[in-house]
Design a protein around this motif. Structure first.
Motif, PDB file in Angstrom:
ATOM      1  N   PHE A 152       0.832  -1.208   0.000  1.00 57.16           N
ATOM      2  CA  PHE A 152       0.000   0.000   0.000  1.00 57.16           C
ATOM      3  C   PHE A 152       0.864   1.254   0.000  1.00 57.16           C
ATOM      4  CE2 PHE A 152      -1.379   3.264   3.073  1.00 57.16           C
ATOM      5  CZ  PHE A 152      -2.426   3.844   2.363  1.00 57.16           C
ATOM      6  N   TRP A 153       1.869   1.296   0.858  1.00 59.78           N
ATOM      7  CA  TRP A 153       2.697   2.481   1.058  1.00 59.78           C
ATOM      8  C   TRP A 153       3.463   2.852  -0.215  1.00 59.78           C
ATOM      9  CZ3 TRP A 153       2.058   5.912   4.605  1.00 59.78           C
ATOM     10  CH2 TRP A 153       3.081   6.827   4.944  1.00 59.78           C
ATOM     11  N   GLU A 154       3.895   1.845  -0.952  1.00 60.67           N
ATOM     12  CA  GLU A 154       4.643   2.100  -2.181  1.00 60.67           C
ATOM     13  C   GLU A 154       3.790   2.772  -3.259  1.00 60.67           C
ATOM     14  OE1 GLU A 154       7.905  -1.568  -2.121  1.00 60.67           O
ATOM     15  OE2 GLU A 154       5.969  -1.837  -3.127  1.00 60.67           O
ATOM     16  N   GLU A 155       2.482   2.661  -3.121  1.00 63.05           N
ATOM     17  CA  GLU A 155       1.597   3.173  -4.169  1.00 63.05           C
ATOM     18  C   GLU A 155       1.006   4.546  -3.866  1.00 63.05           C
ATOM     19  OE1 GLU A 155       1.206   1.822  -7.140  1.00 63.05           O
ATOM     20  OE2 GLU A 155       2.672   0.312  -6.496  1.00 63.05           O
ATOM     21  N   ILE A 156       1.316   5.123  -2.696  1.00 60.57           N
ATOM     22  CA  ILE A 156       0.746   6.434  -2.412  1.00 60.57           C
ATOM     23  C   ILE A 156       1.419   7.477  -3.305  1.00 60.57           C
ATOM     24  CG2 ILE A 156       0.165   5.778  -0.039  1.00 60.57           C
ATOM     25  CD1 ILE A 156       2.434   7.515   0.945  1.00 60.57           C
ATOM     26  N   PRO A 157       0.687   8.518  -3.705  1.00 59.89           N
ATOM     27  CA  PRO A 157       1.228   9.503  -4.655  1.00 59.89           C
ATOM     28  C   PRO A 157       2.532  10.158  -4.203  1.00 59.89           C
ATOM     29  CG  PRO A 157      -1.143   9.768  -4.422  1.00 59.89           C
ATOM     30  CD  PRO A 157      -0.733   8.772  -3.381  1.00 59.89           C
ATOM     31  N   LEU A 158       2.741  10.261  -2.893  1.00 63.16           N
ATOM     32  CA  LEU A 158       3.937  10.918  -2.368  1.00 63.16           C
ATOM     33  C   LEU A 158       5.220  10.268  -2.880  1.00 63.16           C
ATOM     34  CD1 LEU A 158       4.153  13.314  -0.325  1.00 63.16           C
ATOM     35  CD2 LEU A 158       4.577  11.610   1.446  1.00 63.16           C
ATOM     36  N   PHE A 159       5.168   8.960  -3.171  1.00 61.33           N
ATOM     37  CA  PHE A 159       6.376   8.235  -3.571  1.00 61.33           C
ATOM     38  C   PHE A 159       6.350   7.812  -5.032  1.00 61.33           C
ATOM     39  CE2 PHE A 159       5.877   7.178   1.058  1.00 61.33           C
ATOM     40  CZ  PHE A 159       6.870   8.055   1.488  1.00 61.33           C
ATOM     41  N   GLU A 160       5.495   8.429  -5.825  1.00 59.81           N
ATOM     42  CA  GLU A 160       5.380   8.071  -7.235  1.00 59.81           C
ATOM     43  C   GLU A 160       6.711   8.224  -7.966  1.00 59.81           C
ATOM     44  OE1 GLU A 160       3.738   6.686 -10.695  1.00 59.81           O
ATOM     45  OE2 GLU A 160       2.780   6.750  -8.712  1.00 59.81           O
ATOM     46  N   THR A 161       7.457   9.274  -7.643  1.00 61.63           N
ATOM     47  CA  THR A 161       8.718   9.528  -8.356  1.00 61.63           C
ATOM     48  C   THR A 161       9.780   8.486  -8.047  1.00 61.63           C
ATOM     49  OG1 THR A 161       9.305  11.092  -6.593  1.00 61.63           O
ATOM     50  CG2 THR A 161       8.377  12.010  -8.609  1.00 61.63           C
ATOM     51  N   GLN A 162       9.618   7.728  -6.944  1.00 60.64           N
ATOM     52  CA  GLN A 162      10.602   6.693  -6.631  1.00 60.64           C
ATOM     53  C   GLN A 162      10.533   5.514  -7.605  1.00 60.64           C
ATOM     54  OE1 GLN A 162      10.838   5.525  -2.497  1.00 60.64           O
ATOM     55  NE2 GLN A 162      10.697   7.632  -1.788  1.00 60.64           N
ATOM     56  N   LYS A 163       9.433   5.433  -8.359  1.00 57.52           N
ATOM     57  CA  LYS A 163       9.312   4.345  -9.334  1.00 57.52           C
ATOM     58  C   LYS A 163      10.269   4.517 -10.507  1.00 57.52           C
ATOM     59  CE  LYS A 163       4.527   3.294  -8.127  1.00 57.52           C
ATOM     60  NZ  LYS A 163       3.117   3.220  -8.578  1.00 57.52           N
ATOM     61  N   ARG A 164      10.899   5.695 -10.608  1.00 58.50           N
ATOM     62  CA  ARG A 164      11.885   5.925 -11.665  1.00 58.50           C
ATOM     63  C   ARG A 164      13.261   5.425 -11.265  1.00 58.50           C
ATOM     64  NH1 ARG A 164      11.198  12.292 -12.405  1.00 58.50           N
ATOM     65  NH2 ARG A 164      12.093  12.058 -10.329  1.00 58.50           N
ATOM     66  N   LEU A 165      13.436   5.074  -9.986  1.00 56.89           N
ATOM     67  CA  LEU A 165      14.732   4.613  -9.510  1.00 56.89           C
ATOM     68  C   LEU A 165      15.070   3.250 -10.107  1.00 56.89           C
ATOM     69  CD1 LEU A 165      14.344   5.588  -5.748  1.00 56.89           C
ATOM     70  CD2 LEU A 165      15.925   6.637  -7.386  1.00 56.89           C
ATOM     71  N   PRO A 166      16.361   2.910 -10.199  1.00 58.01           N
ATOM     72  CA  PRO A 166      16.728   1.571 -10.675  1.00 58.01           C
ATOM     73  C   PRO A 166      16.061   0.488  -9.835  1.00 58.01           C
ATOM     74  CG  PRO A 166      18.661   2.983 -10.522  1.00 58.01           C
ATOM     75  CD  PRO A 166      17.535   3.740  -9.894  1.00 58.01           C
ATOM     76  N   ALA A 167      15.774  -0.638 -10.465  1.00 56.98           N
ATOM     77  CA  ALA A 167      15.071  -1.727  -9.785  1.00 56.98           C
ATOM     78  C   ALA A 167      15.813  -2.182  -8.532  1.00 56.98           C
ATOM     79  CB  ALA A 167      14.876  -2.892 -10.747  1.00 56.98           C
ATOM     80  N   THR A 168      17.138  -2.172  -8.596  1.00 58.10           N
ATOM     81  CA  THR A 168      17.913  -2.610  -7.427  1.00 58.10           C
ATOM     82  C   THR A 168      17.725  -1.664  -6.250  1.00 58.10           C
ATOM     83  OG1 THR A 168      19.841  -1.441  -8.326  1.00 58.10           O
ATOM     84  CG2 THR A 168      19.677  -3.816  -8.767  1.00 58.10           C
ATOM     85  N   HIS A 246       9.341  13.747  -3.097  1.00 54.90           N
ATOM     86  CA  HIS A 246       9.331  13.926  -1.643  1.00 54.90           C
ATOM     87  C   HIS A 246      10.655  13.550  -0.988  1.00 54.90           C
ATOM     88  CE1 HIS A 246       7.293  14.462   2.186  1.00 54.90           C
ATOM     89  NE2 HIS A 246       7.676  13.260   2.577  1.00 54.90           N
ATOM     90  N   ALA A 247      11.209  12.404  -1.363  1.00 54.21           N
ATOM     91  CA  ALA A 247      12.417  11.888  -0.697  1.00 54.21           C
ATOM     92  C   ALA A 247      13.648  12.171  -1.555  1.00 54.21           C
ATOM     93  CB  ALA A 247      12.280  10.397  -0.423  1.00 54.21           C
ATOM     94  N   ILE A 248      14.093  13.409  -1.551  1.00 53.13           N
ATOM     95  CA  ILE A 248      15.192  13.822  -2.426  1.00 53.13           C
ATOM     96  C   ILE A 248      16.455  13.037  -2.125  1.00 53.13           C
ATOM     97  CG2 ILE A 248      16.466  15.806  -3.320  1.00 53.13           C
ATOM     98  CD1 ILE A 248      14.268  17.509  -1.709  1.00 53.13           C
ATOM     99  N   HIS A 249      16.749  12.836  -0.841  1.00 58.06           N
ATOM    100  CA  HIS A 249      18.001  12.166  -0.466  1.00 58.06           C
ATOM    101  C   HIS A 249      18.010  10.702  -0.886  1.00 58.06           C
ATOM    102  CE1 HIS A 249      15.482  10.820   2.865  1.00 58.06           C
ATOM    103  NE2 HIS A 249      16.410   9.947   3.205  1.00 58.06           N
ATOM    104  N   VAL A 250      16.843  10.130  -1.155  1.00 58.91           N
ATOM    105  CA  VAL A 250      16.749   8.754  -1.657  1.00 58.91           C
ATOM    106  C   VAL A 250      16.801   8.743  -3.179  1.00 58.91           C
ATOM    107  CG1 VAL A 250      15.249   6.723  -1.816  1.00 58.91           C
ATOM    108  CG2 VAL A 250      15.472   7.947   0.362  1.00 58.91           C
ATOM    109  N   GLU A 251      16.115   9.684  -3.804  1.00 58.84           N
ATOM    110  CA  GLU A 251      16.039   9.730  -5.260  1.00 58.84           C
ATOM    111  C   GLU A 251      17.351  10.184  -5.896  1.00 58.84           C
ATOM    112  OE1 GLU A 251      12.507  11.630  -6.864  1.00 58.84           O
ATOM    113  OE2 GLU A 251      11.514  11.402  -4.933  1.00 58.84           O
ATOM    114  N   GLU A 252      18.053  11.099  -5.225  1.00 60.85           N
ATOM    115  CA  GLU A 252      19.296  11.621  -5.775  1.00 60.85           C
ATOM    116  C   GLU A 252      20.268  11.943  -4.628  1.00 60.85           C
ATOM    117  OE1 GLU A 252      22.020  11.915  -7.555  1.00 60.85           O
ATOM    118  OE2 GLU A 252      20.601  12.015  -9.222  1.00 60.85           O
TER     119      GLU A 252
END
Length: 273
Positions: A152-168, A246-252
């Protein structure tokens, strides 16, 4: 380390002026690793697993998770480390902890860097509504377990941009979330959720330390919150990261780490990145 009868996991690396990192909900100290690695040549980096998260205790009593207690614990950790004051970098939930610490114990915070964080909800009606939602989510976690919650948490709009991260990287984030304890997350929502904490909006104008607000331009909700915070105190600076959420330090993490290093060296006052 044991503080206030709680076992806390604290990661300390590097030498120099102290910088304390506080993670968000479902996170832990490891989420800061790449950022911290950029800074240890000039700074002592202290990352803390907040109550209920990572390797820190997750007690059954939800009252122990109240924001005031979390702030007391962080204060005690600083004392155990022999630190009089420090720069604080807080993300989301950790940013709210850092902000409350800066407002209630200003002598401990020399510089505040908030990533996608807020001073809470402005009205009691908003807080009541949020507490109802957080309690429902807490019950969901306890009843159905971590995997269903993480799905559920992975699908909330706040983390949509994290789906662009590498699969690993996505897999690593997912495993970190799955490794959390249901009681720890549920009680964090009850004690440290946005509905449970006090509103600090009216205290922002009195803050005199440097405060930097970091937001991802695609996270429209928190871009708006940052702008409203700056309206309360024009001395605050806003740095917007183009193309991130939302999570800049995780995305970049590399770009985020470079910005933190720049803010620590220059004391803030940047306009964009």
């Amino acid at each position: 380390m044991k503080v206030n009868e709680m076992d806390y996991f604290v990661n300390i690396k590097g030498e120099g002026p102290p910088v304390v990192f506080l993670h968000g909900f479902t996170g832990d100290t490891s989420s800061w690793n790449e950022v911290v690695d950029r800074l240890t040549h000039r700074f002592t980096c202290i990352s803390i697993d907040l109550i209920g998260h990572g390797r820190t205790d997750a007690p059954e009593d939800a009252e122990r998770y109240q924001m005031a207690h979390a702030v007391e614990d962080v204060e005690a950790i600083l004392a155990r480390c022999g630190i009089g004051e420090a720069t604080f970098v807080g993300y989301s939930m950790g940013g709210r902890v850092a902000l409350q610490l800066a407002i209630t114990r200003p002598h401990l915070v020399s510089h505040l860097i908030l990533e996608s964080a807020s001073p809470g909800l402005l009205t009691e009606e908003e807080r009541d509504a949020r507490r109802v939602k957080d309690e429902a989510l807490a019950e969901q976690i306890l009843e159905h377990g971590m995997e269903e919650f993480v799905n559920f948490w992975e699908e909330i709009p706040l983390f949509e941009t994290q789906k662009r991260l590498p699969a690993t990287v996505q897999a690593e984030i997912r495993q970190g979330r799955l490794g959390q304890r249901p009681i720890g997350l549920a009680n964090s929502l009850r004690g440290m959720g946005t509905g449970a904490q006090p509103s600090w909006w009216d205290h922002l104008s009195a803050m005199e330390i440097p405060v930097d607000l970091l937001v991802g331009e695609l996270d429209e909700k928190f871009v708006g919150i940052a702008k409203r915070m700056k309206e309360r105190n024009p001395r605050f600076t806003i740095t917007s990261f183009s193309g991130y959420g939302h999570a800049i330090h995780v995305e970049e993490p590399q770009k985020f780490g470079t910005m933190i290093e720049d803010l620590l060296h220059k004391g803030g006052n940047t306009n964009g990145f």
